[in-house]
Design an enzyme around this catalytic site. Structure first.
Site, PDB file in Angstrom:
ATOM      1  CG  HIS A 109       2.940   8.651   2.127  1.00  0.00           C
ATOM      2  ND1 HIS A 109       2.491   9.048   3.370  1.00  0.00           N
ATOM      3  CD2 HIS A 109       1.843   8.194   1.474  1.00  0.00           C
ATOM      4  CE1 HIS A 109       1.184   8.827   3.465  1.00  0.00           C
ATOM      5  NE2 HIS A 109       0.761   8.323   2.326  1.00  0.00           N
ATOM      6  CG  HIS A 136      -1.936   1.092   1.209  1.00  0.00           C
ATOM      7  ND1 HIS A 136      -2.915   1.233   2.155  1.00  0.00           N
ATOM      8  CD2 HIS A 136      -2.121   2.144   0.370  1.00  0.00           C
ATOM      9  CE1 HIS A 136      -3.658   2.304   1.895  1.00  0.00           C
ATOM     10  NE2 HIS A 136      -3.183   2.882   0.816  1.00  0.00           N
ATOM     11  CD  GLU A 182       0.738   5.588  -1.251  1.00  0.00           C
ATOM     12  OE1 GLU A 182       1.557   5.541  -0.316  1.00  0.00           O
ATOM     13  OE2 GLU A 182      -0.485   5.704  -1.057  1.00  0.00           O
TER      14      GLU A 182
END
Length: 216
Positions: A85, A32, A81
């Site tokens: 992040h 994920h 992502e």
């Protein structure tokens, strides 16, 4: 930020949560994301460029697929992502480029080998229920640390929760460490998936736990 959460999700459960565009989800745990705690969207100007990870693409499609949007532009998930992040994780030298960030996540995935370890412990998708404590104990025994396990709470009329996500915690030196559930209250990564009506939360130790093989 102080540590990294390395989240694996179970595609069948992800599809159960969002029945919008799930076709034939992988029957293995997929990545994920690799998330620094307490940091998001650190550098909006650092644009995602898929050519930087072109050597990784076949691994990315296998280990880090966009479970929900299989047919659409696959790179959207990775782009998200990266912005949210990766740009934060990049303060570490080993993660300070797109190639390093995505490449290291794939390396960690192979190192952790969650699919292999669960099988070794005799935990496989089944129509009968598991005890959450048994899953936790097996993982702690195999890894020497306690991961964070998240479930989809029972729906109306269901008695069991459904396992959906397993997060491993790593230090900045990329060593495994315990994930403690309650660190100073709320955890920003907690409600990471935001499906229609229900979302993942830390599994309840006392509820029977479903590890589904097929999307119901």
């Amino acid at each position: 930020w102080k540590k990294l959460y390395f989240a694996h999700h179970w595609p069948v459960t992800v599809c159960k949560m969002n029945a919008n565009d799930c076709h034939d989800p992988p029957k293995y745990w997929t990545i994920h994301g690799l998330w620094p705690d307490r940091a998001e969207d650190c550098n909006k100007t650092w644009h995602f460029n898929v050519t930087e990870i072109k050597d990784l693409l076949s691994d990315m499609r296998h280990y880090w697929p966009d479970v929900l949007h299989s047919s659409l532009n696959r790179t959207q998930f990775w782009k998200h992502e990266w912005y949210k992040h990766g740009t934060c994780a990049a303060t570490l030298e080993v993660l300070n480029s797109q190639k390093k960030y995505f490449g290291k996540a794939i390396e960690l995935y192979q190192h952790v080998d969650l699919n292999g370890c669960l099988l070794k412990a005799g935990i496989k998708p089944s129509s009968s229920y598991y005890k959450m404590t048994a899953i936790k104990e097996a993982l702690t025994r195999l890894y020497g640390v306690t991961p964070k396990i998240q479930c989809l709470p029972p729906e109306e009329g269901e008695e069991a929760q459904t396992i959906g996500q397993i997060e491993f915690c790593f230090t900045k030196e990329l060593q495994l460490e315990n994930c403690t559930a309650l660190e100073g209250g709320s955890n920003p990564v907690q409600a990471h998936l935001k499906p229609g009506s229900s979302e993942l939360s830390v599994c309840n130790d006392t509820l029977p736990t479903y590890y589904p093989a097929e999307v119901q």
